[in-house]
Every structure is written in structure tokens, then in C-alpha cells.
Design an enzyme around this catalytic site. Structure first.
Site, PDB file in Angstrom:
ATOM      1  N   SER A   1       0.845  -1.195   0.000  1.00 26.99           N
ATOM      2  CA  SER A   1       0.000   0.000   0.000  1.00 26.99           C
ATOM      3  C   SER A   1       0.880   1.245   0.000  1.00 26.99           C
ATOM      4  CB  SER A   1      -0.908   0.000   1.228  1.00 26.99           C
ATOM      5  OG  SER A   1      -0.118   0.261   2.378  1.00 26.99           O
ATOM      6  N   LYS A   2       0.232   2.374  -0.011  1.00 27.06           N
ATOM      7  CA  LYS A   2       0.914   3.673   0.010  1.00 27.06           C
ATOM      8  C   LYS A   2       1.869   3.797   1.196  1.00 27.06           C
ATOM      9  CE  LYS A   2      -1.037   7.661  -2.201  1.00 27.06           C
ATOM     10  NZ  LYS A   2      -0.441   7.231  -3.386  1.00 27.06           N
ATOM     11  N   ARG A   3       1.425   3.200   2.295  1.00 22.59           N
ATOM     12  CA  ARG A   3       2.217   3.201   3.522  1.00 22.59           C
ATOM     13  C   ARG A   3       3.650   2.696   3.278  1.00 22.59           C
ATOM     14  NH1 ARG A   3       2.286  -0.708   7.188  1.00 22.59           N
ATOM     15  NH2 ARG A   3       0.796  -1.956   6.013  1.00 22.59           N
TER      16      ARG A   3
END
Ligand code: GLU
Length: 474
Positions: free
Chosen positions: A241-243
Site C-alpha cells: 500500500s501507500k504506507r
């Protein structure tokens, strides 16, 4: 190798991300390697969640990465007639039937199945010869009649043999009560119609495959081969994910990555060829093999992408890199000063220090913008009264310098250092802060050379003022 037909079939419900585009790349490589066809199909049957801007973004992403398609883009929203005919054919052949169960009845069945721990909830109420049959006058969906015995087996190119007992497969809906076809139906109909020979897609579709194989068989068509790609995970093994620093494809463009570097990186997410890390496009086409993709998830490593990008960036000639940077800056509505030859010299001084075009544009700031941004801590430490005589002595000679280039600049610095009995580095430090705003830069003679006479002298004079204005250092 027989020519393959592969496809990429994104749903335009969001931006194209790393996992999705890797699927596109693998399919593309297989088509190119076999001299076959790569089809692009936009799966926009979910009208509520599909948006034109997402389709545009997907096409733009593929174009930017050089994943050119031979056929399409086809839009499922424009192929209703084909799907309607297939549903009709299946109903006519007794392979599908109308179901009039209401949403409430189906929900109740789902609840009961949940409680009993059963995966399949639909009790075949409306199936001819099995349940009591449909109730006249009610709206109806169409369900596929899954065979009552046996198993569906296929050989996945990555996972090997996969078998589903028919008990695990519900009589799934192929057309909703409003007449719209479901994903299972449209995928099978389209893959057959487009003569797809090899379906490459994400792991999350494995459970759909037996249903689609049954549809193929019922329609008298031969199923394609399947390869289900393991997910892409972050370094912590959670779904990417973006994380984890992962961005959409177009964000990578904005961040100044090279499409070739991103393609190289994507190819290595789960696929390997010995311990080779850097692959040209031609090598990928030549060496890629879907059965060399590991069954374990690919792990996304942002540092590796940066490293790869730096390799591609440094392989550019200064002239090419300057042109890349011009294009990158122009996308942000900015322009670089100077002529092309000057820009090439500028990027040549910086390229070993950066990994992306965005880094490069940031690093080039003191070359291209007249106004400096100062690192105040460096100013406080180095532009102090003690530095004033050094800068003064340098200025005196630099102002008289006839040929402003790195060699002559170095001579001056050496002379002044000798005269004052100081080390060269000691001289360079305050000059660097005065001319670049900070403590880090390429070699100071190259910097002064590229910054140019006018800006350098003006900055040194301003630096001298700062030194004089500063209080005595503690
Ligand atoms: N449209 C599906 C998705 O975006 C892909 C379907 C397929 O590849 O079969 O997940």
C-alpha cells in the site's frame, strides 16, 4: 513457441498501481516474446465505480511505460449484445436457469451458511430438477448450473495443478435481474471472443477460474491457460500500500522515475533470471518466462527501485539527461536557465549524487534559481567574521579572473590557500555555503564554473556581507 494472445483487463475504478501494472507487463512480455498479440480490455461493467478519468489514467500509464497494445482498448460497456447472446445460449442449452429468489431470501441463506460454516449458500431453490423452481411473476436473475458431481481441474503456470470440487462452487449468477451480465460471464465470453490463449492475472482471481472454465465448456469453447500471480507485498509482508512508499504508476512519473527503470523493477518483483538485476527491454522479452515466476509473493523494495533508477539515470549522456530534466521541469511548468550545453554541464556535475529526476531538479536549485535557499545552521557555522578575510581575498582575485573555468578557479583557490597558510578545504567551506546555500555540493570549482561568473561573484559578495554582519562566533 506458438504465438500467444494475452490481455490486460483492468477495471477503471482507480489508478493503476504496482501490482496491476506488473500483470500488464508480464502479459505484454509473453505476447512480444511469442510474436503474438497483446489485448487491452477495460472492464467497466461496474458502472457506478467506473470512471472515465481512471480509464484515461490507465491508458496513460501503459503508454508511459511503453506497454503498447495491439488490439483495443475494448470496453465491456459496449459489448452488451455479445453477453446477452451468450446468456441466451446457456439458458437455451439448459446450462443456466432463471432464479427468482429475493435479496432477503438469499441473505437469509447466506446467514444460515455462515452459521453452519458452509461456503456455498445458495440452495438451488430455482434449479430445474433440483429445487421447487422459480416463482412466476417475480423478477429473475440467471444462474449457471454447476455440474452436480466431479471437480474442475486446471494447471496453473505458476501454482501447478489446482482442483475444485463442484461442491465448493455455487450456482453463480451470470446475469442480474436488471439484465446486466456479471464479471464471471463477461470475462469468459471476452477471453474467448478475443482468442486469448494465456490469462495472466492476480491471485485474487483463482477462485473465479473454475467458474469461468465451466462457462467455457458450456459454451463449447476451449479454456485458455492460466497464470495467477502472487500478490505484491510490502517489506513487512502486509499487502502493498501507500504506507510502504508505493505510488501509482503516474505518480512515479511525477516523482522523476524512468519508465525503463520501473519496468525493470516490476519485472523483478517475483521473477528472476539468475542474479541479473538490470535488464534492457530486449533482454526482458528474450528471457522472461512465466513459469520462472515464484509462487511466493513479490516483495516491494523502494530502495531497490531508487537504486535501479539511479543506474538508468547515470547511463544517460549529459545531453540526454539535460533533455530529460527539461521535460521533467516543463511538466511542472518550470524551465531551466541557460543553453543546452550549459545544462548538460550542470547535470554532469550532479548525476552521481541523485537517484531520480526530482532529486536532480532539487539538487540543481542553486544552479538554476537566482535566489538561494540557505541552510541556516550552515550559515551560522561558516559565514562568520573569521571567514570574511578569506572570501575577501578570493573575491579580489576572482573579480580579475579572465577565464572563468574550473582549472583557473582552482589555481586561485590554491594561491590564496598558500598565501594564508590555510587548507584548501577550509577555504571551500564558507564559499560553498555562500554560493550554494548549504554544506553539500559537488566539487567547489565545478560548482563555481557552472554557476558562472556573475552569480558566483554576487553570491560571494552577499556572503561576505553575511560574515561581516554576524556576531563573533562563540
Ligand atoms: N478486471 C479484473 C480486475 O481488475 C481483472 C479480471 C481478469 O483479469 O480476469 O481485477
Amino acid at each position: 513457441m506458438p504465438a500467444m494472445c494475452t490481455r490486460f483487463a483492468p477495471s477503471p475504478t482507480g489508478a493503476l498501481h504496482v501490482g496491476g501494472v506488473r500483470t500488464a507487463l508480464f502479459s505484454h512480455l509473453m505476447a512480444r516474446q511469442s510474436g503474438g498479440t497483446f489485448v487491452l480490455r477495460i472492464e467497466d461493467t461496474d458502472r457506478k465505480r467506473s470512471e472515465e478519468r481512471f480509464t484515461e489514467g490507465i491508458l496513460e500509464s501503459l503508454r508511459w511505460l511503453g506497454l503498447d497494445w495491439d488490439e483495443g482498448p475494448f470496453f465491456q460497456s459496449q459489448r452488451d449484445e455479445l453477453y446477452r447472446q451468450a446468456v441466451e445460449k446457456l439458458v437455451g442449452a439448459g446450462a443456466a436457469y432463471p432464479c427468482t429468489c429475493t435479496p432477503e431470501e438469499l441473505e437469509k441463506a447466506r446467514e444460515e451458511a455462515r452459521e453452519a460454516g458452509r461456503r456455498v449458500s445458495y440452495g438451488r431453490h430455482c434449479r430445474p430438477g433440483v429445487g421447487p423452481g422459480p416463482i412466476a411473476g417475480r423478477p429473475h436473475s440467471i444462474r449457471f448450473a454447476v455440474p452436480l458431481e466431479g471437480e474442475v481441474v486446471f494447471y496453473d503456470e505458476i501454482k501447478g495443478r489446482i482442483a475444485f470440487a463442484v461442491e465448493e462452487l455455487e450456482d453463480f449468477v451470470i446475469a442480474r435481474s436488471d439484465g446486466t451480465p456479471t464479471y464471471q460471464l463477461v470475462v469468459a465470453v471476452d477471453d474467448a471472443d478475443m482468442k486469448v490463449t494465456d490469462v495472466v492475472r492476480g491471485d485474487d482471481h483463482v477462485n473465479n477460474t473454475p467458474k469461468q472454465i465451466l462457462l467455457y465448456e458450456a459454451l463449447g469453447l476451449e479454456p485458455p491457460k492460466f497464470a495467477h500471480l502472487p500478490l505484491v507485498l510490502g517489506p513487512d509482508k502486509a499487502r502493498l500500500s501507500k504506507r510502504h512508499g508505493a505510488a501509482s504508476v503516474l505518480e512515479y512519473r511525477e516523482l522523476g522515475y524512468y519508465p525503463d527503470a520501473l519496468v525493470n523493477f516490476l519485472a523483478r518483483l517475483g521473477w528472476s533470471h539468475g542474479d541479473q538485476e538490470i535488464f534492457t527491454r530486449e533482454e526482458l522479452v528474450e528471457k522472461f518466462a512465466i513459469d520462472d515466476v515464484g509462487a511466493a509473493a513479490g516483495v516491494f523494495n523502494a530502495e531497490k527501485l531508487d537504486w535501479l533508477n539511479a543506474q538508468y539515470l547515470r547511463a544517460r549522456s549529459p545531453e540526454e539527461l539535460a533533455a530529460d530534466l527539461r521535460g521533467f521541469a516543463a511538466r511542472q511548468g518550470r524551465s531551466l536557465r541557460g543553453d543546452e550545453a550549459w545544462q548538460a554541464r550542470m547535470v554532469a556535475t550532479l548525476r552521481e549524487r541523485v537517484q531520480t529526476l526530482a532529486d536532480l531538479l532539487g539538487a540543481a536549485r542553486y544552479f538554476v534559481e537566482e535566489e538561494l535557499v540557505f541552510d541556516e545552521a550552515a550559515v551560522a557555522k561558516l559565514l562568520v567574521p573569521e571567514a570574511a578575510p578569506v572570501i575577501e581575498a578570493l573575491l579580489e582575485r576572482l573579480e580579475a579572473l579572465a577565464t572563468w573555468d574550473a582549472t583557473h578557479l582552482e589555481e586561485i583557490f590554491r594561491t590564496v590557500a598558500e598565501e594564508r597558510g590555510e587548507k584548501l578545504g577550509k577555504l571551500a567551506q564558507p564559499v560553498r555555503v555562500a554560493v550554494t546555500g548549504g554544506k553539500q555540493s559537488p566539487g567547489i570549482f565545478d560548482v563555481l564554473d557552472v554557476v558562472g561568473r556573475d552569480w558566483s561573484l554576487a553570491r560571494l559578495r552577499a556572503g561576505l556581507e553575511k560574515c561581516r554582519a554576524a556576531g563573533p562566533s562563540a
